[in-house]
Motif scaffolding. Structure first.
Motif, PDB file in Angstrom:
ATOM      1  N   GLN A 189       0.836  -1.206   0.000  1.00 19.82           N
ATOM      2  CA  GLN A 189       0.000   0.000   0.000  1.00 19.82           C
ATOM      3  C   GLN A 189       0.876   1.264   0.000  1.00 19.82           C
ATOM      4  O   GLN A 189       0.394   2.344  -0.333  1.00 19.82           O
ATOM      5  CB  GLN A 189      -0.989   0.007   1.169  1.00 19.82           C
ATOM      6  CG  GLN A 189      -0.387  -0.107   2.550  1.00 19.82           C
ATOM      7  CD  GLN A 189      -0.228  -1.543   2.996  1.00 19.82           C
ATOM      8  OE1 GLN A 189       0.189  -2.415   2.250  1.00 19.82           O
ATOM      9  NE2 GLN A 189      -0.538  -1.802   4.256  1.00 19.82           N
ATOM     10  N   GLU A 212      -8.526   1.695  -2.707  1.00 18.08           N
ATOM     11  CA  GLU A 212      -9.161   0.384  -2.501  1.00 18.08           C
ATOM     12  C   GLU A 212      -9.048  -0.487  -3.756  1.00 18.08           C
ATOM     13  O   GLU A 212      -8.800  -1.682  -3.660  1.00 18.08           O
ATOM     14  CB  GLU A 212     -10.632   0.582  -2.106  1.00 18.08           C
ATOM     15  CG  GLU A 212     -10.804   1.087  -0.685  1.00 18.08           C
ATOM     16  CD  GLU A 212     -12.138   1.783  -0.435  1.00 18.08           C
ATOM     17  OE1 GLU A 212     -13.045   1.697  -1.299  1.00 18.08           O
ATOM     18  OE2 GLU A 212     -12.274   2.427   0.624  1.00 18.08           O
ATOM     19  N   GLU A 216      -7.003  -3.932  -3.682  1.00 13.60           N
ATOM     20  CA  GLU A 216      -7.738  -5.159  -4.015  1.00 13.60           C
ATOM     21  C   GLU A 216      -7.077  -5.886  -5.186  1.00 13.60           C
ATOM     22  O   GLU A 216      -7.012  -7.109  -5.204  1.00 13.60           O
ATOM     23  CB  GLU A 216      -9.194  -4.833  -4.372  1.00 13.60           C
ATOM     24  CG  GLU A 216     -10.061  -4.414  -3.199  1.00 13.60           C
ATOM     25  CD  GLU A 216     -10.303  -5.522  -2.179  1.00 13.60           C
ATOM     26  OE1 GLU A 216     -10.019  -6.707  -2.477  1.00 13.60           O
ATOM     27  OE2 GLU A 216     -10.749  -5.207  -1.080  1.00 13.60           O
ATOM     28  N   GLN A 219      -4.148  -7.619  -3.764  1.00 13.37           N
ATOM     29  CA  GLN A 219      -4.594  -8.730  -2.929  1.00 13.37           C
ATOM     30  C   GLN A 219      -5.000  -9.924  -3.803  1.00 13.37           C
ATOM     31  O   GLN A 219      -4.660 -11.073  -3.527  1.00 13.37           O
ATOM     32  CB  GLN A 219      -5.779  -8.272  -2.063  1.00 13.37           C
ATOM     33  CG  GLN A 219      -6.451  -9.367  -1.258  1.00 13.37           C
ATOM     34  CD  GLN A 219      -5.554  -9.994  -0.223  1.00 13.37           C
ATOM     35  OE1 GLN A 219      -4.741  -9.315   0.407  1.00 13.37           O
ATOM     36  NE2 GLN A 219      -5.645 -11.303  -0.049  1.00 13.37           N
ATOM     37  N   GLY A 303     -13.857  -7.946  -4.334  1.00 12.16           N
ATOM     38  CA  GLY A 303     -12.666  -7.287  -4.886  1.00 12.16           C
ATOM     39  C   GLY A 303     -12.869  -6.755  -6.300  1.00 12.16           C
ATOM     40  O   GLY A 303     -12.470  -5.630  -6.605  1.00 12.16           O
ATOM     41  N   ALA A 306     -14.831  -3.529  -6.791  1.00 12.99           N
ATOM     42  CA  ALA A 306     -14.070  -2.361  -6.330  1.00 12.99           C
ATOM     43  C   ALA A 306     -13.266  -1.746  -7.470  1.00 12.99           C
ATOM     44  O   ALA A 306     -13.002  -0.541  -7.487  1.00 12.99           O
ATOM     45  CB  ALA A 306     -13.119  -2.751  -5.191  1.00 12.99           C
TER      46      ALA A 306
ATOM     47  N   PRO B  56     -10.068  -1.199   2.141  1.00 11.26           N
ATOM     48  CA  PRO B  56     -10.351  -2.279   1.185  1.00 11.26           C
ATOM     49  C   PRO B  56     -11.305  -3.309   1.784  1.00 11.26           C
ATOM     50  O   PRO B  56     -11.218  -3.625   2.978  1.00 11.26           O
ATOM     51  CB  PRO B  56      -8.979  -2.880   0.907  1.00 11.26           C
ATOM     52  CG  PRO B  56      -8.002  -1.831   1.302  1.00 11.26           C
ATOM     53  CD  PRO B  56      -8.633  -1.080   2.418  1.00 11.26           C
TER      54      PRO B  56
END
Lengths: 359, 113
Positions: A189, A212, A216, A219, A303, A306, B56
Motif C-alpha cells: 500500500q 481500494e 484489491e 490482494q 474485490g 471495487a 479495502p
C-alpha cells in the motif's frame, strides 16, 4: 503357419494368434513409417520458413540476426483497445521465442512501432522481467522504436533499464508526466500511496476508491493469480501518468498469473459445457454483480466490483480488464464492450483512465 | 467491563493493507488478532475508522467479518465509528449487522453522534 500337432482346436487358435501378431507388426511398422514421414515434412516446412535456425544448430547456438518470428510479429500499434489481438499475439510470441532460444540470443524488434500505450509498455516491461528471471542465460537485445513518441514513452516508464547499452535518461514526452513503473510482490500500500501523491489532487472519495481498487488488485494477485506453492515468481507491475494538457490520468496494473476467468470459474453451472459462459461474460458478471470468488465463500467476491467503483464517480472514465483471452471495457456512462480472442495474454491487465478529475 | 477505543489511523495504520499477514503489512488478520480480538475479550470496544486513505473490502472482511463468523457473541460489544467512507459503511453493514454502527444509530438528544 504353425506346424504343431495336437488337438485341431489348439491348431486353429495358434494359427489365429500367429496371423494376428503378424498383422499387428505390419500395422505398427506402417504407423512408425507414417510418423517419420510427418516429422520429415514438418522439419522441411520449418527449414523453408527459417533456414538460419538450422544452420546455427540447436539450443544454445542461435544466430544473432533478427529472428523473423519476432521481427514480423511486432505490430505498428501496441494498444490493447485498438488492436487487442495483434498486441496480445506479439507478447505471446515473445514468450515462446524466449523459451525456444534458451541460452542463446534474442532480438526484440520495436523499430516498426509507431504507437504504444502505457498499458502495453507495462506488459512489455513485465515480459522482459520474466525473460530475465526464467532465462538467465538468454541475451536479449532490443531494437529501439524509430518514431520519437514511442521511444520517449518507453524511456519515461523505465523500460530501457532492462536493455543493455541504452540511455535511461528520461525523454521529453509532450504534456505527459509518468510515474515510473513499480514492481512488487504481495500488497504494497506504500506504493499505492506514492502513486496517489504523484497525481493531481483528487477528491476524498476518489482517493479512497483508487486506493481500494489498487489494494484489491494486489490482494487478488497475491492470493489468487499465482500458484501459492511456487512462491518465487509472483510479481505485479504498477504504472501511472497524468497529462497536464488534457487533464487525463491513467493507471495500469498487471500480473502474469492464471487470469480472472480461470480463477473464478468455480461454480458448477459455469463449468458445464452447454451453459459455459465465455471469459468476458464471467468478468462482466463478476465486476458488475460481485460474489464471484475462487474460494466460493459467501463473504468473498467484493474485490472485482471495487475495480469499477473508481470510474463510477468520474465525469469520463474507462476501465479495461484484459485477462487471458478475454477483454472487458467498462465506461462510466454504462457502455460496455467485451470480446474473447484466439490469442491469450499471459496474465491480467487492469487499466483505469480518467479524462477529468474525479469529483 | 472495560471500554477501549481503537483509532485506526493512530493505533494501527492510515493505509490498511490486504487480507492475511502473508500478503503484507497492516493486514486485516494482523489488525484482528493483535488489536481487535484482545480488546473485545476484555470488554466493549469502539473502533474509529475515520481518516484512512481507504478501507479495502478484503481488509474489512478479514478483520471484522471474521470476528462475526468465528466469535459472533463478541460482535455485540463492538461499536464502529465511520463517517467518511460510504462504500465501507455498506460493506460493514453486511458483514457485522449485530454491531453498533455509528451511521445507523440516530443521534442522541444532546446532539452527540
Amino acid at each position: 503357419m504353425c506346424k504343431l500337432g495336437g488337438h485341431p482346436f489348439a491348431r486353429v487358435t495358434l494359427n489365429t494368434l500367429w496371423t494376428m501378431s503378424v498383422r499387428w507388426r505390419q500395422s505398427h511398422n506402417a504407423n512408425r513409417l507414417r510418423i517419420q514421414k510427418r516429422r520429415l515434412r514438418s522439419l522441411e516446412k520449418a527449414r523453408k520458413r527459417n533456414p538460419l535456425s538450422f544452420i546455427a544448430g540447436a539450443k544454445g547456438n542461435a544466430p544473432t540476426e533478427l529472428r523473423p518470428e519476432v521481427d514480423n510479429a511486432c505490430p505498428e500499434i501496441l494498444d490493447f483497445v485498438k488492436c487487442p489481438q495483434d498486441t496480445a499475439k506479439f507478447f505471446s510470441l515473445l514468450r515462446k521465442r524466449a523459451h525456444k532460444c534458451g541460452a542463446g540470443e534474442m532480438v526484440v524488434n520495436l523499430r516498426n512501432v509507431n504507437e504504444v500505450t502505457p498499458a502495453a509498455a507495462l506488459v512489455l516491461i513485465a515480459e522482459l522481467c520474466r525473460i530475465n528471471f526464467f532465462h538467465r542465460k538468454l541475451k536479449v537485445k532490443v531494437a529501439l522504436p524509430a518514431a520519437p513518441e514511442p521511444h520517449a514513452l518507453l524511456s519515461n516508464v523505465g523500460f530501457y533499464e532492462y536493455c543493455d547499452g541504452v540511455s535511461t535518461e528520461k525523454s521529453v514526452s509532450g504534456s505527459r508526466i509518468f510515474w515510473k513503473h513499480r514492481r512488487g510482490v504481495d500488497v504494497r500500500q506504500d506504493a499505492v500511496a506514492e502513486l496517489i501523491n504523484f497525481l493531481p489532487k483528487l477528491s476524498k472519495s476518489a482517493t479512497q476508491r483508487l486506493f481500494e481498487a489498487l489494494v484489491e488488485g494486489m490482494q487478488n494477485t497475491s492470493e489468487h493469480a499465482y500458484n501459492r506453492s511456487k512462491r518465487s515468481y509472483r510479481f505485479w507491475w504498477l504504472l501511472g501518468y497524468q497529462d497536464t494538457k488534457t487533464k487525463e490520468m491513467a493507471f495500469c496494473f498487471f500480473d502474469q498469473g492464471a487470469g480472472i476467468p480461470q480463477t473464478i470459474r468455480t461454480r458448477f453451472k459455469d463449468k458445464l459445457f452447454l451453459f459455459r459462459p465465455t471469459g468476458s461474460e464471467l468478468i462482466h458478471t463478476a465486476v458488475m454483480e460481485g460474489r464471484y470468488s475462487r474460494t466460493k465463500e459467501k463473504s468473498r467476491g467484493r474485490g472485482l466490483p471495487a475495480l469499477k467503483r473508481f470510474i463510477d464517480d468520474a465525469i469520463e472514465g474507462e476501465l479495461l480488464i484484459f485477462s487471458r483471452e478475454s477483454q472487458c471495457v467498462f465506461r462510466d456512462h454504462g457502455q460496455i464492450k467485451s470480446g474473447d480472442y484466439d490469442t491469450k495474454l499471459h496474465g491480467t491487465l487492469i487499466s483505469w483512465t480518467l479524462r477529468a478529475n474525479g469529483q | 467491563m472495560a471500554n477501549k477505543t481503537i483509532v485506526l489511523i493512530e493505533d494501527f495504520t492510515d493505509a490498511p493493507g490486504g487480507r492475511f499477514r502473508e500478503d503484507g503489512d497492516f493486514s486485516g488478520e494482523q489488525f484482528r488478532d493483535d488489536e481487535l480480538l484482545p480488546a473485545l475479550k476484555e470488554g466493549t470496544v469502539t473502533v474509529d475508522l475515520n481518516g484512512a486513505l481507504g478501507l479495502p473490502a478484503s481488509f474489512l472482511d478479514e478483520s471484522f467479518g471474521a470476528v462475526a463468523r468465528k466469535h459472533s457473541k463478541l460482535v455485540e460489544r463492538l461499536t464502529i465509528v465511520l463517517d467518511d467512507n460510504e462504500i465501507a459503511q455498506k460493506h460493514l453493514s453486511e458483514m457485522i449487522p449485530r454491531a453498533t454502527l455509528s451511521w445507523q444509530t440516530p443521534p442522541t438528544s444532546a446532539g452527540k453522534t
